[in-house]
Design a protein around this motif. Structure first.
Motif, PDB file in Angstrom:
ATOM      1  N   ILE A 133      94.464  78.872  37.562  1.00  0.00           N
ATOM      2  CA  ILE A 133      94.543  77.981  36.420  1.00  0.00           C
ATOM      3  C   ILE A 133      94.535  76.552  37.449  1.00  0.00           C
ATOM      4  O   ILE A 133      93.709  75.840  37.127  1.00  0.00           O
ATOM      5  N   ALA A 134      95.333  76.589  38.256  1.00  0.00           N
ATOM      6  CA  ALA A 134      95.464  75.291  39.073  1.00  0.00           C
ATOM      7  C   ALA A 134      94.131  74.943  39.836  1.00  0.00           C
ATOM      8  O   ALA A 134      93.922  73.867  40.017  1.00  0.00           O
ATOM      9  N   THR A 174      91.818  73.177  37.353  1.00  0.00           N
ATOM     10  CA  THR A 174      92.133  72.033  36.794  1.00  0.00           C
ATOM     11  C   THR A 174      92.363  70.994  38.007  1.00  0.00           C
ATOM     12  O   THR A 174      92.571  69.810  37.902  1.00  0.00           O
ATOM     13  N   VAL A 231      95.024  70.763  40.107  1.00  0.00           N
ATOM     14  CA  VAL A 231      96.231  70.364  40.138  1.00  0.00           C
ATOM     15  C   VAL A 231      97.023  71.119  41.241  1.00  0.00           C
ATOM     16  O   VAL A 231      96.819  72.305  41.263  1.00  0.00           O
ATOM     17  N   VAL A 268      99.925  73.171  42.457  1.00  0.00           N
ATOM     18  CA  VAL A 268     100.960  73.933  41.634  1.00  0.00           C
ATOM     19  C   VAL A 268     101.631  74.706  42.580  1.00  0.00           C
ATOM     20  O   VAL A 268     101.028  75.715  43.236  1.00  0.00           O
ATOM     21  N   ALA A 273     104.293  71.381  39.341  1.00  0.00           N
ATOM     22  CA  ALA A 273     102.979  70.547  39.549  1.00  0.00           C
ATOM     23  C   ALA A 273     103.275  69.342  40.171  1.00  0.00           C
ATOM     24  O   ALA A 273     104.605  68.780  39.918  1.00  0.00           O
ATOM     25  N   ARG A 323      97.113  69.838  31.027  1.00  0.00           N
ATOM     26  CA  ARG A 323      96.069  71.015  30.685  1.00  0.00           C
ATOM     27  C   ARG A 323      96.461  72.057  31.532  1.00  0.00           C
ATOM     28  O   ARG A 323      96.298  73.253  30.853  1.00  0.00           O
ATOM     29  N   THR A 324      96.945  71.878  32.664  1.00  0.00           N
ATOM     30  CA  THR A 324      97.379  73.046  33.453  1.00  0.00           C
ATOM     31  C   THR A 324      98.467  73.822  32.877  1.00  0.00           C
ATOM     32  O   THR A 324      98.417  75.049  32.784  1.00  0.00           O
ATOM     33  N   GLN A 344      97.603  75.765  29.796  1.00  0.00           N
ATOM     34  CA  GLN A 344      97.028  77.157  30.127  1.00  0.00           C
ATOM     35  C   GLN A 344      98.189  78.100  30.707  1.00  0.00           C
ATOM     36  O   GLN A 344      98.064  79.398  30.574  1.00  0.00           O
TER      37      GLN A 344
END
Lengths: 348, 466
Positions: free
Chosen positions: B366-367, B370, B372, B374, B389, B404-405, B408
């Protein structure tokens, strides 16, 4: 507004880990007088949600001791002391400068009076001009209030050259709303006294290190340990029981506390006070500006000193020495408050 | 999420509050309102109209009665260290601070319990318990600051959750003020007491929406005589997950099973230089407490489990100093991560223990998606993980990417049979997510429960039960 270093202010994540370390939060239990609360106020000043000159906001800039006990416990490494200096640098401009601070700043800025008073009080004689060092800083407060400290420091290490010229390093100015002036004074002092500057004041040490660099500055206990000036262990003699009062800026700003104990431990039996590391309430000009809070902050410490049954209390900063001496006398205790230099010189 | 304008509370109400608790404990100035606009939750900020510091239960009740009569919100607050915006006054009104009610009333060795006021810090309680040879097990990360009132209101967890449980397992009784101003005493000092509904358990984790806690009785346990720790490095969290499964499979319930992912290891090493293995994909900190022989046996089992799972290296601490070094890695994870950016969002989800490694791997996906940064660390023993994050808080695009992160990540936790919060709470921060976790009938029941406790709807509105 543009008062604070945005990078430093942005570091705080509002976790609140500083709250239990803060002496004024301990007095009030009020978020506004905690480091996190004050940082929230600083952010409010920047984004316009509060006014820098609102009396309640000014009150918090003033109530803070500036002891920086919040810094070592901060997970995010926020330089709170710097933020406070920047705050007061704007908040204590012009007529907003506390009136008691003004003559002090003026006196230490124009040092003729200081020199005359100091000489009359017989502090250590300044060395020759243009000496390569190491230099002993003849601090402004010590010259007048505790002239014996510089003589004692010279007795501990005769190689130390008492610095010529104005003694004030500018810490007083930096902490009281004259940040630029305080830094300029420190730089001027650094130019005049090349090499290592040894100081008997924790507040001066932290300020000078911040401006000149850590390697240019040594606090006396560091110097004693580094130069191997510890006296040989005395046997068969009764060692005095000694309590230590840390200097906030020395401990929280420069991380110096162990060398004080090494030095004191060489000549005395150390009795650690539970509050040894906590601010005594002197805090530079604080004891003059806010005597009520200052007295409340030192009260538990005086009780600890009475309970500990010590012969001496050793300080490493003239402000603490004055504050503790006054409080101990007022409480009628038979305990002497001395400077580390005096203990190490065998004068106590 | 932005500051409200003040002045919503009538001067007449302020006067009545001053009469009730004393003028010096009622403050409406700009500095006070601003300072109490925040708790430890990033991105949430709302000023109360007035901050009240009551000194007694009777004063708390008086304040709540005045608030109920005038429909003014009341937000109870301890030290404000929660991470779910539970103490942010999103609807303005009164912030009711517990800091003056900070007396430790009693530690009973005979009954193994303590009675405290809500403003007592977790550490102060733990220290008093230890002086009596007892242990208060819940140890949230903010224990030196956080108050017992806040711990109970959020059902705080900590590192010892697997073996010892969390705050709810230690609350025997409460005294609390309802939204009507009535004072109730729930539970008490007894181990066994089934007279009536278990309102004590209901108040635990109620985040100040049902009642204001004014006194708490907690159970204590005998302090274990020794503790031991070890550390293992793995190529991947999947390997560490297998080690954890083997430990549990061996019938062990250890006091400590904490993990750091590769991002955390790298951050800690850059920050603190502890000599961690930078090439590792996961670090597992394990430990147990109890009688010396039992601790030794537990450590031996865990060492074997780690080796069998393919650990790169396993060491145990021969002494307290070495153990402290090992624990330092876990303790400074958040500080280390926070130095990577001006915005640090420490989140909290729980998944069933066998899904932990999978959860961490998919959080990584996921990170990456996006963009980001994490890091994930947490409690491997109970499946509670803290994806954290780090971003530039001044950059709206990055802040949006962080949101957004986590959206999810919360969905991922639910998909894996987990929950949107393990120990931080719902507060204002996760209220929007609650319908994804709880069905409509349960949410409706919560609203009816809140109405029964707080008919005027003044207790922490905009949070649970609203």
């Amino acid at each position: 507004m543009n008062v604070f270093d945005p990078e430093v202010l942005g570091r705080c994540m509002s976790c609140g880990f500083c709250l239990p370390a803060c002496p004024t939060y301990a007095l009030t239990g009020d978020e506004a007088s905690s480091p996190r609360g004050r940082i929230t106020l600083m952010r409010g000043i920047e984004d316009g949600t509060v006014s820098l000159f609102d009396p309640a906001v000014q009150e918090q800039a003033s109530m803070c001791l500036g002891c920086r006990a919040c810094e070592p416990v901060c997970p995010a490494g926020v330089s709170y002391g710097l933020l406070l200096e920047q705050w007061r640098d704007t908040a204590w401009r012009g007529r907003d400068t506390p009136w008691l601070v003004r003559p002090l700043l003026a006196l230490t800025r124009h040092d003729l009076v200081l020199r005359v008073l100091g000489r009359l009080r017989r502090h250590a004689r300044p060395g020759p001009r243009r000496h390569p060092g190491p230099h002993l800083l003849l601090g402004c407060v010590e010259r007048v209030l505790f002239p014996g400290v510089s003589r004692a420091a010279r007795a501990v290490d005769p190689d130390l050259q008492p610095g010529r010229g104005p003694g004030c390093c500018g810490a007083l100015h930096a902490h009281n709303g004259r940040l630029g002036e305080g830094e300029a004074m420190a730089r001027a002092l650094g130019d005049r006294l090349p090499g290592t500057i040894v100081t008997t004041s924790g507040g001066c040490a932290a300020h000078l290190a911040g401006v000149l660099g850590r390697d240019r500055v040594a606090e006396l206990s560091e110097w004693i340990v580094r130069r191997g000036l510890l006296p040989p262990a005395r046997t068969g003699q009764a060692r005095p029981r000694v309590a230590i009062q840390d200097s906030c800026h020395l401990r929280n700003g420069l991380g110096v506390s162990a060398t004080i104990r090494t030095a004191v431990g060489a000549v005395a039996e150390i009795v650690e006070l539970p509050s040894a590391r906590d601010c005594c309430g002197a805090a530079g000009t604080y004891s003059l500006l806010r005597p009520r809070e200052s007295a409340r902050i030192i009260a538990p410490k005086v009780r600890e000193i009475a309970d500990a049954g010590v012969d001496l209390v050793v300080t490493v900063n003239p402000g603490c020495q004055r504050q503790l001496r006054t409080a101990v006398r007022r409480a009628g205790l038979e305990v002497e408050v001395v400077h580390l230099a005096e203990l190490m010189a065998g004068q106590r | 999420m932005t500051g409200r304008t003040a002045g919503a509370v009538d001067e007449q109400v302020i006067d009545r509050l001053r009469d009730a608790v004393g003028a010096r404990w009622v403050r409406t100035d700009a500095a006070t309102r601003r300072a109490y606009a925040r708790d430890a939750t990033p991105l949430f900020d709302a000023e109360p109209d007035v901050v009240v510091q009551p000194g007694t239960t009777a004063e708390v009740a008086a304040v709540v009665r005045i608030a109920a009569a005038h429909g003014v919100p009341v937000v109870a607050r301890g030290a404000g260290t929660n991470l779910c915006a539970a103490t942010v006054a999103t609807h303005g009104g009164i912030v009711l601070s517990a800091t003056r009610m900070d007396r430790l009333l009693e530690v009973s060795e005979a009954e193994q319990l303590a009675v405290v006021q809500p403003g007592v810090t977790t550490t102060a309680l733990a220290t008093a318990a230890a002086a009596a040879g007892l242990l208060y097990p819940p140890d949230p990360g903010s224990r030196a600051v956080s108050t017992i009132g806040g711990n109970v209101a959020t059902c705080a967890g900590g590192l010892r959750g697997l073996k010892y449980g969390v705050t709810r397992n230690y609350v025997l009784g409460t005294e609390a003020v309802l939204g009507t101003g009535e004072i109730i005493r729930t539970g008490g000092r007894l181990v066994k007491d089934v007279a009536g509904y278990d309102l004590t358990r209901l108040l635990v984790g109620s985040e100040g929406t049902l009642a204001v806690l004014t006194e708490i009785t907690v159970a204590l346990v005998p302090a274990p005589p020794t503790a031991g720790y070890g550390v293992a490095y793995f190529d991947s969290l999947a390997d560490a997950g297998r080690a954890v499964a083997a430990v549990v499979g061996a019938g062990l319930v250890p006091a400590t099973l904490e993990f750091l992912d590769a991002t955390c290891i790298e951050a800690v090493e850059s920050h603190a230089g502890l000599g961690l293995d930078r090439g590792a994909g996961a670090l597992l900190l394990f430990g147990d407490d109890g009688a010396p022989a039992q601790v030794d046996a537990a450590l031996a089992t865990m060492v074997t489990a780690c080796r069998d799972a393919g650990a790169r290296a396993v060491t145990t601490a021969p002494d307290v100093a070495t153990a402290e070094d090992l624990l330092a890695a876990r303790r400074c994870t958040l500080p280390a991560l926070s130095r990577l950016g001006s915005l640090t969002v420490l989140e909290d989800v729980s998944v069933p223990r066998p899904r932990l490694a999978e959860a961490v791997a998919r959080i990584g996906d996921i990170a990456r998606g996006t963009g980001v940064r994490v890091g994930v660390f947490g409690h491997a023993g109970d499946g509670n993980l803290h994806p954290t994050a780090v971003a530039d808080g001044q950059d709206p695009a990055q802040v949006a990417a962080v949101h957004r992160t986590f959206e999810q990540i919360f969905q991922l936790a639910l998909d894996l049979g987990g929950t949107i919060t393990g120990e931080h709470g719902v507060g204002a921060a996760k209220l929007a997510w609650l319908p994804r976790r709880l069905d409509p009938a349960q949410l409706a029941l919560m609203r009816r429960l809140k109405a029964a406790f707080d008919p005027a709807g003044i207790l922490n509105p905009g949070k649970l039960g609203s």
